[in-house]
Design an enzyme around this catalytic site. Structure first.
Site, PDB file in Angstrom:
ATOM      1  N   GLU A   1      -0.845 -86.671 -14.093  1.00 33.64           N
ATOM      2  CA  GLU A   1      -2.000 -86.328 -13.266  1.00 33.64           C
ATOM      3  C   GLU A   1      -3.296 -86.824 -13.900  1.00 33.64           C
ATOM      4  O   GLU A   1      -4.342 -86.812 -13.271  1.00 33.64           O
ATOM      5  CB  GLU A   1      -2.097 -84.809 -13.097  1.00 33.64           C
ATOM      6  CG  GLU A   1      -0.851 -84.192 -12.482  1.00 33.64           C
ATOM      7  CD  GLU A   1      -1.020 -82.720 -12.187  1.00 33.64           C
ATOM      8  OE1 GLU A   1      -1.334 -82.401 -11.043  1.00 33.64           O
ATOM      9  OE2 GLU A   1      -0.838 -81.895 -13.103  1.00 33.64           O
TER      10      GLU A   1
ATOM     11  N   CYS B   1       4.935 -85.954  -6.203  1.00 31.72           N
ATOM     12  CA  CYS B   1       4.938 -84.636  -5.553  1.00 31.72           C
ATOM     13  C   CYS B   1       3.588 -84.241  -4.987  1.00 31.72           C
ATOM     14  O   CYS B   1       3.392 -83.109  -4.572  1.00 31.72           O
ATOM     15  CB  CYS B   1       5.451 -83.569  -6.509  1.00 31.72           C
ATOM     16  SG  CYS B   1       4.393 -83.337  -7.943  1.00 31.72           S
TER      17      CYS B   1
ATOM     18  N   HIS C   1      -3.056 -62.551   2.092  1.00 28.27           N
ATOM     19  CA  HIS C   1      -1.860 -61.772   2.441  1.00 28.27           C
ATOM     20  C   HIS C   1      -1.443 -61.994   3.892  1.00 28.27           C
ATOM     21  O   HIS C   1      -0.271 -62.151   4.203  1.00 28.27           O
ATOM     22  CB  HIS C   1      -2.122 -60.296   2.169  1.00 28.27           C
ATOM     23  CG  HIS C   1      -2.307 -60.031   0.709  1.00 28.27           C
ATOM     24  ND1 HIS C   1      -2.725 -58.834   0.222  1.00 28.27           N
ATOM     25  CD2 HIS C   1      -2.124 -60.830  -0.351  1.00 28.27           C
ATOM     26  CE1 HIS C   1      -2.792 -58.904  -1.091  1.00 28.27           C
ATOM     27  NE2 HIS C   1      -2.437 -60.118  -1.461  1.00 28.27           N
TER      28      HIS C   1
HETATM   29  C1  PEP Z   1      -0.999 -82.823  -7.638  1.00 27.52           C
HETATM   30  O1  PEP Z   1      -2.026 -82.755  -8.333  1.00 27.52           O
HETATM   31  O2  PEP Z   1      -0.706 -83.811  -6.945  1.00 27.52           O
HETATM   32  C2  PEP Z   1      -0.073 -81.691  -7.610  1.00 27.52           C
HETATM   33  C3  PEP Z   1       1.099 -81.779  -7.022  1.00 27.52           C
HETATM   34  O3  PEP Z   1      -0.507 -80.545  -8.176  1.00 27.52           O
HETATM   35  P1  PEP Z   1      -1.470 -79.532  -7.427  1.00 27.52           P
HETATM   36  O4  PEP Z   1      -1.725 -80.033  -6.046  1.00 27.52           O
HETATM   37  O5  PEP Z   1      -0.767 -78.213  -7.430  1.00 27.52           O
HETATM   38  O6  PEP Z   1      -2.672 -79.578  -8.316  1.00 27.52           O
HETATM   39 MG    MG Z   2      -2.204 -81.155  -9.760  1.00 29.42          MG
END
Ligand code: PEP
Ligand code: MG
Length: 756
Positions: free
Chosen positions: A612, A683, A370
């Site tokens: 992934e 991402c 928080h």
């Molecule tokens: C990733 O695995 O690259 C991703 C963007 O997801 P997270 O980091 O939230 O697992």
């Molecule tokens: Mg991920």
């Protein structure tokens, strides 16, 4: 179990101790008396006090019942024997057969082999173990709960004696022994970005309790009641005037904090402690000590947060009781204060004068703590999980907090200070340059456009969308708002949240990723199995397909929130097309349901998948006919590609993302997507570092998504890049057998003046 406590119970015992403490004797004489009184009161043959000495040694300081020659001779390491165990875990032990305990350590000089049972409690002050108080009996005795409580209360009185400096010199109490006051650089985790220099201030408001034992318990109850009322209205005033935005998770956090202040259980425990004969202050401190001792044992993130809230409240209540309120926080705060704390409650941060507070450093903390969310809302650099920082820092020490690189520099030398002053100036200059880039496109020198997007998880992150010049939100991690809540948000709550996100995005696309829980993302109210390999365990889409209602509700909320607008949704951790199909079928069901009910649907729905898990790569042709877009989660994908846990500190430098296997693999991913005209984004964190982003653009990525702070530097890099020579160079690199291509790429960038 019947308590053996003398008539009159704890109250009478405390009164005797108070009289003793007030007497004009030396600390050692008092201690010798105390062990006698306690032994008699507990009907125990032995009562001993161990005091912590430098080097984490517990020294027998006084005893009734053990051999007197052992006093100041018997020394135990913390962790050694039962007494050492009590100190190591800061918790009480009550054993009817102590000698059969695996940690029992026999010390012949004490003569304790004839005692079978043992009750020991830590002597705690400010969450620190100052010693151990123990009673022993010849018989196999079961100690009653009430006796444990009483011994803990007595230990508080003892703590005052130990801390008074009468027993050991006060400078010994400062746990900086053995650590030279040299410059030091300590790593932690980034809780909020930014760099600041200033002087250390210890957060812990050390309220001095002058009297532990009550003269008049009834009057103490009245004082407690008044202080609680005063605290409640002060909290209301503070929350009404924080200057924080009206909306966002920080508001919700502060509201739940306010409710916590009225928690009956907590107030009842304090009242009970007053009823045992403590003053109101001592009672609050006792409950606070118990809380801290429990806190050190708890790993559940939600419970830890709640306990941090409680600690915050206890400090506040103490200040109301002692009238110390504000003295520590306002007047003594230097203009360039860097605050150090083990952990902090959210409201505690708001107590400080924002203009004087330059940065915060915590021993604990996590990005969803928080206090970290409040720090982000206030834009204060913050570094967390800085190990043992509190014992290495002194008030007034000069420090640098580098939130960008998650490190703290203690007592920087002149050179380091100059370097950081320059870095702070450089950062400000860069920010000014970045501001000029905001409205310029991310286009390479040869005219290739690259779409830069934002990774977000909280409403407050959305504020960065427009400031950073991002095109949209490339990854909205929906589990983050779930993680800071105390219960599963219902559909209405989710609709409200997603609608606010879309409103804030103001027409820019937002890619919502459905819940990615499990692995390192724990929902306090949702029991994921204790997987042996959580990253490869029951997580993300696997949970969603096994618990379809959860996913359906989330999809329902997304559909409603996006009524009349565009909805982009993607599924995490999909390993095979069949899983995608199953998730998609749930979405279709929800769409039908909404349609049947005559509700307004999104104007367009785009459905994507995260790549992934390497297995999905081998189904690309059929996958690409089914999805509107894909997004590479390089954090997970790389860990599975190398079979190398992304959270294991021993492996962080083992493999490099800028290596032939990763770049070859990613290139092989991009090409079929381009061919099928399916947009592909990356991402993961990889895309947020300029050199890595350069390589990604070089192998064909045209869309990246990253935290807000990365967007300007990546844009600057992109705008300085001439793509064709890089593409040609990469062609020559990726077939090499090297462990890493990092240095080659860095040299390439340097030669061509690419801004990294
Ligand atoms: C990733 O695995 O690259 C991703 C963007 O997801 P997270 O980091 O939230 O697992
Ligand atoms: Mg991920």
């Amino acid at each position: 179990m019947q308590s053996a406590l003398g008539a009159g119970g704890p109250r009478r015992l405390l009164k005797r101790l108070r009289d003793l403490m007030a007497a004009g004797a030396t600390g050692q004489q008092k201690l010798d008396q105390i062990v006698k009184i306690i032994a008699a009161d507990f009907v125990a043959e032995v009562c001993s006090v161990y005091v912590m000495r430098p080097g984490n040694i517990l020294e027998l300081f006084a005893t009734q019942g053990l051999k007197q020659e052992a006093v100041h001779q018997t020394r135990l390491n913390v962790g050694e024997g039962l007494v050492g165990d009590i100190a190591a875990h800061a918790r009480a032990l009550a054993l009817s057969d102590a000698q059969s305990h695996p940690n029992f350590a026999y010390r012949p000089e004490t003569g304790e082999e004839i005692y079978h049972s043992l009750l020991g409690v830590p002597v705690l002050r400010g969450g620190r173990v100052l010693g151990v108080l123990a009673v022993q009996n010849r018989t196999f005795r079961d100690y009653a709960e009430e006796e444990i409580e009483t011994l803990q209360t007595v230990a508080m009185v003892l703590a005052e004696l130990v801390a008074s400096g009468d027993l050991v010199a006060l400078d010994e109490m400062q746990p900086t022994e053995g650590i030279a006051l040299l410059p030091a650089r300590i790593e932690g985790i980034r809780l909020n970005e930014g760099i600041a220099m200033g002087r250390a201030v210890l957060h812990q408001p050390r309220v001095t309790i002058r009297q532990m034992v009550a003269e008049d318990p009834a009057a103490e109850l009245v004082r407690l009641k008044d202080a609680v009322a005063g605290m409640h209205s002060a909290i209301d005033d503070m929350l009404a005037s924080t200057g924080l935005a009206e909306d966002g998770e920080h508001r919700e956090i502060l509201e739940s904090y306010r409710m916590f202040a009225e928690d009956r259980g907590w107030l009842t425990r304090i009242t009970e402690a007053v009823n045992t004969g403590l003053t109101a202050e001592a009672a609050v401190q006792k409950v606070q000590d118990d809380t801290r001792a429990r806190m050190s044992q708890i790993t559940d993130p939600y419970l830890r947060e709640r306990l941090a809230d409680l600690e915050d409240l206890a400090n506040r209540l103490l200040q109301h009781l002692t009238g110390d309120r504000g003295a520590t926080r306002e007047t003594r705060l230097p203009d360039d204060a860097v605050l150090f704390a083990r952990s902090m409650g959210p409201a505690e941060l708001l107590d400080y004068d924002r203009r004087k507070l330059k940065a915060v450093v915590l021993e604990e903390g996590s990005p969803t703590a928080h206090v970290a969310i409040i720090a982000r809302a206030l834009d204060i650099p913050m570094v967390g999980r800085v190990k043992d920082i509190l014992i290495r820092i002194e008030t007034g020490d000069p420090v640098v907090v580098d939130g960008d690189n998650a490190q703290v520099i203690l007592r920087p030398g002149e050179d380091a200070r100059d370097a950081y002053a320059a870095a702070i100036r450089g950062r400000a200059e860069k920010q000014a340059i970045y501001a000029t880039l905001r409205d310029l496109p991310a286009v390479t020198r040869d005219g290739t456009a690259v779409s830069l997007n934002l990774n977000a998880g909280l409403l407050i992150d959305l504020g960065q969308l427009h400031e950073s010049g991002a095109e949209g939100v490339g990854l909205y991690r929906t589990e983050i708002p779930f993680m800071i809540r105390s219960s599963f948000p219902d559909v209405a709550t989710q609709i409200d949240l997603y609608r606010k996100i879309l409103d804030r995005a103001d027409g820019r696309p937002v890619v919502f990723r459905t819940l990615d829980v499990g692995g390192d993302k724990v929902l306090p109210y949702f029991d994921t199995a204790d997987d042996e390999n959580p990253a490869m365990g029951w997580r993300a889409i696997r949970i969603a397909l096994d618990r379809p209602l959860m996913l359906r509700e989330q999809l329902r909320a997304l559909l409603r929130a996006a009524g009349g607008r565009q909805l982009d949704v993607m599924f995490p951790m999909v390993a095979e097309v069949a899983e995608f199909d199953a998730a998609r079928a749930l979405l279709d069901l929800e769409v039908e349901r909404e349609r049947a009910r005559g509700r307004e649907l999104p104007a367009t729905i785009r459905v994507g998948v995260m790549i992934e898990v390497p297995a999905l790569f081998w189904q690309l042709p059929v996958l690409l006919t089914r999805v509107d877009f894909v997004s590479v989660g390089s954090n997970d994908l790389v860990q599975f590609l190398f079979a190398s846990d992304r959270g294991n500190p021993r492996l962080v430098d083992r493999y490099d993302v800028l290596s032939p296997p990763v770049l070859n693999f990613f290139r092989a991913l991009v090409a079929p997507c381009d061919k099928a005209s399916v947009p592909i984004t990356l991402c993961g964190e990889m895309g947020s570092r300029p050199l890595e982003a350069m390589a990604l653009i070089g192998i064909g990525f045209r869309r990246l998504s990253m935290p807000a702070s990365a967007i300007p530097p990546i844009k600057a890099m992109t705008r300085s890049l001439d793509l064709p020579p890089l593409v040609r160079y990469l062609d020559t690199l990726v077939g090499r057998p090297d462990h890493s291509l990092r240095e080659n790429l860095r040299a390439f960038a340097r030669d061509r003046r690419i801004v990294l």
